[in-house]
Each structure stands twice: as structure tokens, then as C-alpha cells.
Write a protein that holds these residues in place. Structure first.
Motif, short mmCIF file in Angstrom:
data_model
loop_
_atom_site.label_atom_id
_atom_site.label_comp_id
_atom_site.label_asym_id
_atom_site.label_seq_id
_atom_site.Cartn_x
_atom_site.Cartn_y
_atom_site.Cartn_z
N ASN A 128 -7.16 3.74 1.70
CA ASN A 128 -7.12 3.48 -0.07
C ASN A 128 -8.25 2.88 -0.53
O ASN A 128 -8.45 2.96 -1.68
CB ASN A 128 -5.70 2.60 -0.17
CG ASN A 128 -4.43 3.64 0.06
OD1 ASN A 128 -4.43 4.84 0.25
ND2 ASN A 128 -3.36 2.92 0.21
N ASN A 149 -4.86 0.42 4.34
CA ASN A 149 -5.62 -0.39 3.40
C ASN A 149 -7.17 0.47 3.30
O ASN A 149 -7.78 0.44 2.34
CB ASN A 149 -5.71 -1.80 3.94
CG ASN A 149 -6.27 -2.75 3.00
OD1 ASN A 149 -6.19 -2.42 1.65
ND2 ASN A 149 -7.20 -3.79 3.48
N GLN A 183 0.85 -1.26 -0.07
CA GLN A 183 0.09 0.04 0.12
C GLN A 183 0.82 1.29 0.00
O GLN A 183 1.67 1.45 1.01
CB GLN A 183 -0.93 -0.12 1.17
CG GLN A 183 -2.03 -1.19 1.33
CD GLN A 183 -3.00 -0.89 0.24
OE1 GLN A 183 -3.41 0.09 -0.07
NE2 GLN A 183 -3.65 -2.12 0.12
N ALA A 223 -9.53 8.36 -0.42
CA ALA A 223 -7.88 8.37 -0.32
C ALA A 223 -7.19 9.57 -0.82
O ALA A 223 -6.25 10.06 -0.21
CB ALA A 223 -7.44 7.22 -1.04
N SER A 224 -7.70 10.34 -1.65
CA SER A 224 -6.92 11.20 -2.72
C SER A 224 -7.24 12.47 -2.03
O SER A 224 -6.49 13.55 -2.23
CB SER A 224 -7.25 11.48 -4.28
OG SER A 224 -8.63 11.58 -4.40
#
Length: 465
Positions: A392, A389, A339, A397-398
Motif C-alpha cells: 500500500n 503495508n 490496512q 498498490a492499485s
């Protein structure tokens, strides 16, 4: 090391050197065969809370005990560290009599408020071994049926890793058995393991955490900090931010700042093992599910070990990649997929690492350390992979500002036993609070908290060197 820790270490050394110690290794194979031959996992409907909540507990004895024996066998073959014996005796050393005279030793993983009502039909009474036990990793009770020896009841966090760690320690503890108790177990370890049962709640920890947030009206934090509770509180206090609202249960221990410099901050304590291992990932999932919007910033600041990198002990590192080292799953597959951590803390601390998470510290043998060193993996813990995890795998996540720092407390060496062991970790943490607080202060300044000049933290750091 504290005085009590020093005495404890001396007692363990004396016990280990005694000629009457039975090594669990000699009986691992036969015990594993007995466990394997038992019935498959089943739902124990008899242990439902009277509240009709639908809670049930799965019998996971075969799986957990079998896996514990595999890890212990590997640990013996590949170079076990003294730490594991030390932690075993530290946790259970005062309860040898209750453990080895119990009719059964029963581990229940789940909230105490659900488990105790579920045991009413089985026992005449359930009594804590010590009053006012902290609802952290495990609590010990004795269950009396009216006749015969009581059961030892261990109530712990709902999580496979907590149960696995507990069973490993119970097996390890059998090595300290005295001559009187040996007669109780004529077949050695297999006789003892027939008395051990493991039950885990069917309700995922994520639901515990969501219920906690709703109970205490925690809503839509701008910043979530998971880690060293006291350090974060000290940073906020120094900045003139008022005292938080503090809430605690068997599921979580948190500090809630409804207005910290214009932001709502949720501070989750990592101490006490309420979010041990995969429970940390379940916490992140609960945060995404319980609130209308994800937090803008998530700070994960935990403790970790170095892998053959003793000079880094006492430092803070910034992992940029993390993978899961799952001993019990087949090779290949997705378990080894790393990850990537979009770690903004990498701009704050100079040391970047490739990191791994493990299910149990019993995995961390000399051979394991050597193999990881060859792969250039230099740090290890039990929570980070699950946290990353979960992030993501989410739609956020971004967009989340993610800061990950790991304070290194010990070293897993490829050579002789390292002096920087878990036994010294707590003392190290006490001595280095200023280093951690400076790191947190830099992150909060980076996130537009107006904490003022940082000379105070620099002065504190210099005085601790």
C-alpha cells in the motif's frame, strides 16, 4: 503428532510439574531494572567483517531483553498458553548444558557469511554445535577464546522479532534449570541475563534480498508467490510445468520458473522463518526495488491462527482488513490504522476475516483473545501487516493483482486452553496439502495459467475429508 514430539511433550510436562522449577515471573522486575540501568544502545565497531563492506552490529541488548521481560510478565498475568513452553523446549531442550555453562550467550542477527568473519578477532575458533545446520531461523555455535568456558553464539535472521523471540525462549528456558546450574546463578534470572547479549546487523534485510536476486540473476517476475513452497510446486508439476531452478541461502529459499506457462514465476518459501515477521515486508520492498517493473500478480499464502474461532482451524480464509497490534508503542497514533486488502482471493474462498499481525506470539494471551474477539478480529499472524503495508505504501498498490489466503493452524481461545494448539500445527499442515493445492490452483487459473480441469484437486480434497 510425531513420536518425537509426543516424547518431548511428555518430558516438558514432567519438568513443569517438578517442584524444583523456578518461575521467571519472580525475577522479571529486578531483571528489567538491571537492564534499564545499562548503557544505551551502541554501535559495536569491533564486529566488522574483514571484507570492509561497512557492515556493523548494533548492541540491542537493553531494548530486546527489556521488551522480552515485559511480554513474559504480561503472558504470566493474562494467561499463557502451553504452546510457548513447548516451543521453547523443542528449540533449546537439547542445548541446556551449552546455554547454562556458557561464558556468554550472544545472539547475532544477520547473514552468517558476514557474522562469522567478524568474530575471527574475538575467538580462537567458532564451531557449530551440530554439523550442516539448516540456515533458517537460528543456528548455534560455540566460540572458544582459548581459556575458560566458551560462548554460545546464536546466529539468526536480522530482525527485531527473531531476536525478541529468541530471548523470550531463553528466559522461559531458565524455568527448567536444574539444581546444579542453580548454583551458577545465585541471583536467579538476573545472574543469567547478565550473560546475554543481543547484536543486530545495521544493514536492513531488504539489502540481503536484493543481493540474493542479483547473485542468482532473478529478474522481472510476472508472478510472485510467497508461501507454501511444496504446495505451489505440486500444482505446477501436476499442470506439466517443468522443475524450477532452486536457490537457497541464509536469506531466502526460492524456486525460479523462468517459463511457467509463458510467465516468469518467483516462488518464495515462507518455511524456515527466513522472512519472519517484518522481514516479509522488507522482501516486498526488495521486489519493488530490485526489478524494473513490479510483478503483475502477488500471491501471499501463509499460515495464521484463529482467535476464538476453533471451528475454522484447517480452513483457508481471505483477510480483507489487517492491522498491527504493537504492544510496545504508545496507544493511539498510526499503529492502529487498518490496512485495506484489495484481496482477489475473497472471490475464491467463502470466509472473509478482519486480521491482525503481532510481533510475538507471547502477546496472544487469554485477555488479548477476548479483546480482539470483541472487536471482531478473528485471525492473527506475524507477517501479513508488513506485506500489505509495503504494498500500500508503493506506487503499485492499485495495479498489482493481490491474492491473500491464510491457512489456519491453531486457535487462541478466550476460555480453557484450546485443543487446536501450535503443537498440532505441523501435523495439520501435513494432512491438508490437497486443500491448499486446490486453493492455489484456482488462483493460478484465475490468473490465466492454463492448468486444465480441476477435477484432480476435487478428488484429492474429497479423499482427505
Amino acid at each position: 503428532m510425531t513420536r518425537s514430539s509426543t516424547i518431548l511433550a511428555a518430558v516438558i510436562s514432567a519438568v513443569i510439574c517438578s517442584s524444583c522449577v523456578i518461575s521467571p515471573k519472580a525475577t522479571v522486575t529486578s531483571s528489567a531494572q538491571e537492564i534499564k540501568g545499562e548503557a544505551q544502545d551502541r554501535i559495536i565497531e569491533a564486529y566488522r567483517p574483514s571484507s570492509n563492506s561497512g557492515e556493523s552490529f548494533q548492541d540491542r541488548t537493553q531494548e530486546i531483553v527489556g521488551d522480552a521481560l515485559k511480554l513474559i510478565d504480561r503472558n504470566e498475568r493474562e494467561g499463557a498458553s502451553f504452546d510457548q513452553h513447548w516451543y521453547t523446549f523443542r528449540r533449546f531442550g537439547e542445548n541446556l548444558e551449552q546455554i547454562f555453562t556458557a561464558h556468554e550467550v550472544r545472539f547475532y542477527g544477520g547473514p552468517e557469511a558476514d557474522i562469522l568473519p567478524a568474530l575471527k578477532d574475538r575467538y580462537v575458533s567458532v564451531t557449530p554445535i551440530q554439523p550442516n545446520q539448516d540456515p533458517s531461523e537460528i543456528r548455534l555455535f560455540q566460540g572458544y577464546r582459548g581459556t575458560g568456558s566458551p560462548d554460545l553464539i546464536i546466529i539468526g535472521q536480522n530482525g527485531r522479532e527473531v531476536a525478541l523471540k529468541t530471548v523470550i525462549r531463553l528466559v522461559d528456558l531458565f524455568g527448567f534449570i536444574n539444581q546444579r546450574h542453580k548454583r551458577t546463578f545465585p541471583e536467579g534470572l538476573p545472574s543469567f541475563l547478565r550473560r546475554v547479549r543481543v547484536y543486530l546487523s545495521s544493514t536492513p534485510p531488504r539489502q540481503e534480498f536484493i543481493a540474493f536476486f542479483r547473485q542468482y540473476h532473478i529478474s522481472d517476475p510476472d508472478v510472485v508467490i510467497i508461501g507454501f513452497e511444496r504446495d505451489a510446486r505440486a500444482v505446477f508439476k501436476q499442470a506439466g510445468i517443468g522443475e524450477p531452478k532452486r536457490y537457497s541461502s541464509a536469506s531466502l529459499r526460492i524456486n525460479w520458473y523462468p517459463d511457467a506457462d509463458g510467465k516468469k514465476v518467483l516462488l518464495v518459501s515462507i518455511n524456515g522463518n527466513r522472512i519472519f515477521a517484518s522481514r516479509a515486508g522488507e522482501l516486498v520492498k526488495a521486489i519493488f526495488e530490485a526489478f524494473r517493473l513490479p510483478p503483475r500478480t502477488l500471491i501471499f499464502f501463509g499460515s495464521a491462527g484463529a482467535i476464538n474461532f476453533a471451528n475454522s482451524v484447517g480452513q483457508i480464509v481471505a483477510p480483507t482488513v489487517v492491522l498491527m497490534d504493537d504492544f510496545f508503542k504508545s496507544n493511539g497514533d498510526s499503529k492502529k490504522i487498518p490496512q485495506i486488502i484489495r484481496n482477489r482471493a475473497a472471490m475464491i474462498v467463502p470466509v472473509k476475516t478482519v486480521h491482525t499481525s503481532v510481533e510475538s506470539v507471547a502477546v496472544e494471551t487469554v485477555n488479548w483473545a477476548r479483546a480482539n474477539s470483541q472487536k471482531r478480529i478473528v485471525t492473527v499472524d506475524q507477517e501479513l501487516y508488513h506485506v500489505i503495508n509495503a504494498i500500500n505504501a508503493s506506487p503499485y498498490a492499485s495495479s498489482i493483482h493481490l491474492y491473500v489466503g491464510m491457512f489456519l493452524t491453531d486457535n487462541v481461545s478466550v476460555g480453557p486452553l484450546s485443543r487446536e494448539t501450535l503443537e498440532k500445527a505441523e501435523d495439520l499442515i501435513v494432512r491438508t496439502d490437497a486443500v491448499r493445492q486446490e486453493f492455489l490452483a484456482k488462483i493460478l487459473v484465475d490468473e490465466s495459467f492454463h492448468l486444465g480441469p480441476q477435477q484432480h484437486w476435487r478428488r484429492q480434497v474429497e479423499t482427505t475429508k
